[in-house]
Design an enzyme around this catalytic site. Structure first.
Site, PDB file in Angstrom:
ATOM      1  N   HIS A   1       0.816  -1.266  -0.077  1.00 44.91           N
ATOM      2  CA  HIS A   1      -0.055   0.051  -0.087  1.00 44.91           C
ATOM      3  C   HIS A   1       0.806   1.371  -0.131  1.00 44.91           C
ATOM      4  O   HIS A   1       0.368   2.305   0.182  1.00 44.91           O
ATOM      5  CB  HIS A   1      -0.752   0.014   1.155  1.00 44.91           C
ATOM      6  N   HIS A   2       2.242   1.179  -0.210  1.00 44.44           N
ATOM      7  CA  HIS A   2       2.966   2.406  -0.375  1.00 44.44           C
ATOM      8  C   HIS A   2       3.459   2.626  -1.634  1.00 44.44           C
ATOM      9  O   HIS A   2       4.241   3.360  -1.964  1.00 44.44           O
ATOM     10  CB  HIS A   2       4.057   2.293   0.493  1.00 44.44           C
ATOM     11  N   ALA A   3       3.079   1.940  -2.555  1.00 41.48           N
ATOM     12  CA  ALA A   3       3.450   2.011  -4.039  1.00 41.48           C
ATOM     13  C   ALA A   3       2.419   3.062  -4.847  1.00 41.48           C
ATOM     14  O   ALA A   3       1.230   3.013  -4.518  1.00 41.48           O
ATOM     15  CB  ALA A   3       3.410   0.676  -4.774  1.00 41.48           C
TER      16      ALA A   3
ATOM     17  N   ASN B   1      -0.530   5.242   2.143  1.00 44.63           N
ATOM     18  CA  ASN B   1      -0.442   6.713   1.569  1.00 44.63           C
ATOM     19  C   ASN B   1      -0.323   6.286  -0.197  1.00 44.63           C
ATOM     20  O   ASN B   1      -1.050   7.227  -0.882  1.00 44.63           O
ATOM     21  CB  ASN B   1       1.004   7.550   1.772  1.00 44.63           C
TER      22      ASN B   1
END
Length: 319
Positions: free
Chosen positions: A131-133, A177
């Site tokens: 979920h940070h890509a 993010n």
């Protein structure tokens, strides 16, 4: 409801010495699977296996061609995993031993989402949750935005329309993010994110009233207080939804006490209770669900992944 587990014995990272440079357990996926095999005699009845890593053509539904091109270099890969010395390794070694397993886990998320929507099922990918890509770069050990990509591919394939509601429940210790960046302003993707705002990537920006389901927690919160916050906030979020067509649950195990990156103080039994609680609520909602394992940086992480998988199979069989 039908239930499936998505897994491949090629999910593990095969980069020797990675555990000395980063707290990620490179073999937590196979360890979780071995634990499940010991506990569930007919485990193979529930398995879906991605046949091949996700292709660049599919990845371009979410990522820029320029970004994907940079991932042929050691320096770009080292930046994403935040291990500077990896720049010194040949890119072929990094790609085959690190990036290819992540591509396969990304395909696993696509497989899980497709099966869940088609069969109204509860499906858990034992990998994924990156979920940070972002579209044009990776961060925090996340190269490919697997959940965002799954939504875009389902829309591209017309398995979902752009007006079908999709929800993300993100309980990884770190705010998602990257996932947020794909759907800013998209009223048909609803996000619930309960995270430690005192670690990367920090507090969600904007007026609190505009983002009521971005729930910040302080470092060191106890399991009791964590579960209390969850039981206060998550039902409100689910009540706000109008029959979603798909729900993702990012079941990060980095909330566990002692995790060096999550920095929360949630006991093992409380993490198990968290997953049981979320899965029970989602089962009652009676919608397709995809569970992803996301972050977890302790020697106990694989055990919690296995516990969550057992809970999912048991939950799906009820009612």
């Amino acid at each position: 409801m039908k239930s499936k587990l998505v897994y491949s014995n090629l999910y593990d990272f095969r980069l020797w010495g990675l555990d000395k440079l980063h707290p990620f357990d490179a073999k937590k996926f196979s360890r979780a699977w071995a634990s499940l095999q010991a506990a569930i005699p007919n485990l193979n009845d529930y398995v879906l296996t991605p046949e091949a890593p996700v292709t660049d053509e599919t990845l371009r539904l979410a990522h820029t061609a320029g970004y994907l091109e940079t991932l042929k270099t050691s320096s770009a890969i080292a930046n994403v995993i935040e291990v500077k010395v990896a720049r010194l390794l040949p890119s072929k070694i990094l790609i085959s031993n690190l990036l290819d397993p992540i591509r396969l886990a990304t395909q696993g998320t696509l497989l899980a989402a497709e099966y869940a929507v088609k069969n109204q099922a509860l499906v858990m990918n034992l990998g994924g949750g990156f979920h940070h890509a972002f579209a044009d770069h990776g961060e925090g050990f996340c190269f490919f935005a697997d959940a965002a990509l799954a939504i875009k591919k389902l829309r591209h394939d017309l398995s979902l329309t752009s007006s079908d509601l999709v929800a993300m429940i993100d309980l990884d210790a770190h705010r998602g993010n990257g996932f947020e960046s794909f759907f800013a302003g998209d009223e048909h993707v609803a996000i619930f994110d309960m995270y430690n705002f005192q670690v990367y990537p920090g507090m969600h920006q904007g007026d609190v009233d505009d983002f009521p389901f971005m729930v910040p927690l302080r470092s060191g919160i106890s399991g009791k207080d964590y579960l209390a916050a969850l039981s206060d906030e998550l039902p409100r979020f689910l009540k706000s939804l109008n029959k979603p067509k798909l729900v993702f649950y990012n079941a990060g195990t980095d909330v566990l006490k002692g995790d060096p990156l999550g920095r929360l103080n949630v006991e093992y039994t409380d993490v198990v209770e968290r997953d049981n609680y979320v899965l029970r609520l989602l089962r009652e909602l009676n919608v397709p669900v995809v569970v992803l394992t996301s972050g977890g940086y302790t020697s106990e992480s694989y055990k919690l992944i296995a516990e969550c998988a057992r809970s999912l199979l048991a939950c799906a069989q009820k009612g």
